[in-house]
Design a protein around this motif. Structure first.
Motif, mmCIF file in Angstrom:
data_model
loop_
_atom_site.group_PDB
_atom_site.id
_atom_site.type_symbol
_atom_site.label_atom_id
_atom_site.label_comp_id
_atom_site.label_asym_id
_atom_site.label_seq_id
_atom_site.Cartn_x
_atom_site.Cartn_y
_atom_site.Cartn_z
ATOM 1 N N PHE A 1 18.397 3.224 -15.634
ATOM 2 C CA PHE A 1 16.939 3.261 -15.670
ATOM 3 C C PHE A 1 16.428 2.704 -16.998
ATOM 4 C CE2 PHE A 1 12.712 4.644 -15.147
ATOM 5 C CZ PHE A 1 12.321 5.309 -16.305
ATOM 6 N N VAL A 2 15.356 1.920 -16.923
ATOM 7 C CA VAL A 2 14.712 1.379 -18.121
ATOM 8 C C VAL A 2 13.295 1.930 -18.258
ATOM 9 C CG1 VAL A 2 13.889 -0.706 -19.274
ATOM 10 C CG2 VAL A 2 16.087 -0.737 -18.052
ATOM 11 N N ALA A 3 12.480 1.736 -17.233
ATOM 12 C CA ALA A 3 11.083 2.170 -17.297
ATOM 13 C C ALA A 3 10.535 2.267 -15.877
ATOM 14 C CB ALA A 3 10.244 1.192 -18.112
ATOM 15 N N ALA A 4 9.470 3.050 -15.737
ATOM 16 C CA ALA A 4 8.821 3.188 -14.437
ATOM 17 C C ALA A 4 7.350 3.496 -14.635
ATOM 18 C CB ALA A 4 9.483 4.280 -13.603
ATOM 19 N N THR A 5 6.576 3.199 -13.608
ATOM 20 C CA THR A 5 5.158 3.490 -13.643
ATOM 21 C C THR A 5 4.688 3.912 -12.257
ATOM 22 O OG1 THR A 5 2.956 2.606 -14.175
ATOM 23 C CG2 THR A 5 4.531 1.072 -13.210
ATOM 24 N N ARG A 6 3.800 4.888 -12.232
ATOM 25 C CA ARG A 6 3.194 5.301 -10.967
ATOM 26 C C ARG A 6 2.100 4.287 -10.630
ATOM 27 N NH1 ARG A 6 5.140 10.008 -9.198
ATOM 28 N NH2 ARG A 6 6.221 11.285 -10.756
ATOM 29 N N TRP A 7 2.116 3.824 -9.403
ATOM 30 C CA TRP A 7 1.293 2.686 -9.004
ATOM 31 C C TRP A 7 -0.191 2.974 -9.131
ATOM 32 C CZ3 TRP A 7 2.518 -2.028 -9.013
ATOM 33 C CH2 TRP A 7 1.871 -2.985 -8.247
ATOM 34 N N ARG A 8 -0.608 4.218 -8.817
ATOM 35 C CA ARG A 8 -2.037 4.540 -8.813
ATOM 36 C C ARG A 8 -2.498 5.149 -10.127
ATOM 37 N NH1 ARG A 8 0.118 4.865 -3.997
ATOM 38 N NH2 ARG A 8 -0.947 3.915 -2.209
ATOM 39 N N PHE B 1 0.826 -1.206 0.000
ATOM 40 C CA PHE B 1 0.000 0.000 0.000
ATOM 41 C C PHE B 1 0.864 1.260 0.000
ATOM 42 C CE2 PHE B 1 0.911 1.166 4.329
ATOM 43 C CZ PHE B 1 1.143 -0.036 4.970
ATOM 44 N N SER B 2 2.135 1.119 0.380
ATOM 45 C CA SER B 2 3.020 2.283 0.449
ATOM 46 C C SER B 2 3.703 2.588 -0.884
ATOM 47 C CB SER B 2 4.106 2.047 1.504
ATOM 48 O OG SER B 2 4.990 1.007 1.095
ATOM 49 N N ILE B 3 3.541 1.713 -1.866
ATOM 50 C CA ILE B 3 4.248 1.890 -3.139
ATOM 51 C C ILE B 3 3.699 3.094 -3.897
ATOM 52 C CG2 ILE B 3 4.754 0.895 -5.394
ATOM 53 C CD1 ILE B 3 4.712 -1.848 -4.082
ATOM 54 N N SER B 4 4.609 3.954 -4.333
ATOM 55 C CA SER B 4 4.235 5.093 -5.171
ATOM 56 C C SER B 4 4.633 4.851 -6.623
ATOM 57 C CB SER B 4 4.932 6.359 -4.660
ATOM 58 O OG SER B 4 4.680 7.450 -5.529
ATOM 59 N N ILE B 5 5.831 4.366 -6.808
ATOM 60 C CA ILE B 5 6.348 4.121 -8.158
ATOM 61 C C ILE B 5 7.051 2.768 -8.170
ATOM 62 C CG2 ILE B 5 8.019 4.873 -9.897
ATOM 63 C CD1 ILE B 5 7.583 7.714 -8.988
ATOM 64 N N MET B 6 6.890 2.045 -9.266
ATOM 65 C CA MET B 6 7.681 0.836 -9.501
ATOM 66 C C MET B 6 8.461 1.025 -10.788
ATOM 67 S SD MET B 6 5.539 -2.414 -8.156
ATOM 68 C CE MET B 6 7.073 -3.351 -8.106
ATOM 69 N N GLY B 7 9.687 0.557 -10.765
ATOM 70 C CA GLY B 7 10.552 0.760 -11.915
ATOM 71 C C GLY B 7 11.332 -0.491 -12.280
ATOM 72 N N TRP B 8 11.857 -0.457 -13.478
ATOM 73 C CA TRP B 8 12.789 -1.477 -13.944
ATOM 74 C C TRP B 8 14.116 -0.796 -14.273
ATOM 75 C CZ3 TRP B 8 12.018 -6.637 -13.862
ATOM 76 C CH2 TRP B 8 10.706 -7.111 -13.779
ATOM 77 N N PHE B 9 15.166 -1.424 -13.821
ATOM 78 C CA PHE B 9 16.522 -0.980 -14.130
ATOM 79 C C PHE B 9 17.291 -2.167 -14.692
ATOM 80 C CE2 PHE B 9 16.918 3.215 -12.062
ATOM 81 C CZ PHE B 9 15.689 3.261 -11.418
ATOM 82 N N ARG B 10 18.426 -1.898 -15.300
ATOM 83 C CA ARG B 10 19.252 -2.984 -15.790
ATOM 84 C C ARG B 10 20.717 -2.640 -15.599
ATOM 85 N NH1 ARG B 10 17.998 -2.415 -22.310
ATOM 86 N NH2 ARG B 10 19.190 -0.490 -22.662
#
Length: 124
Positions: A47-54, A29-38
């Motif tokens: 950094f590869v990509a990210a998305t705002r959770w809500r 419930f605390s997640i704001s953003i999730m991302g992918w890195f490589r």
């Protein structure tokens, strides 16, 4: 605390596709953003990509824009990275990350939870 587990890496020929998954557990419930890195051998994690959770707003590195797609299934607490038209230079260990902060999604220091990484190898 948030725990992350990636899956879906592997070996693929150039031009092929792979889909990575990242399942989150714990204080999701605390997640704001999730991302992918490589991180490729001898190189820094990028950094590869990210998305705002809500809001599900998405962001991409220029190198993957138009080829990779990040998406979420909030009911499953899972984020995906669909990778198409893969290139040899996409070869790296891919990491999923999560943050409760809303800023600087492209910086590794912004994230406070990381997965163990999954290897993606693209052959020519």
């Amino acid at each position: 605390q948030v725990q992350l587990v990636e899956s879906g890496g592997g070996l693929v020929q150039a031009g092929g596709s792979l889909r990575l998954s990242c399942a989150a557990s714990g204080r999701t419930f605390s997640i704001s953003i999730m991302g992918w890195f490589r991180q490729a051998p001898g190189k820094e994690r990028e950094f590869v990509a990210a998305t705002r959770w809500r809001s599900r707003s998405t962001y991409y590195a220029d190198s993957v824009k138009g080829r990779f797609t990040i998406s979420t299934d909030n009911a499953k607490n899972t984020v995906y990275l669909q990778m198409n038209s893969l290139k040899v230079e996409d070869t790296a260990v891919y990491y999923c990350a999560a943050t409760d902060s809303g800023r600087y999604y492209y910086l590794t220091d912004s994230y406070n939870a990381w997965g163990q990484g999954t290897q993606v190898t693209v052959s020519s």
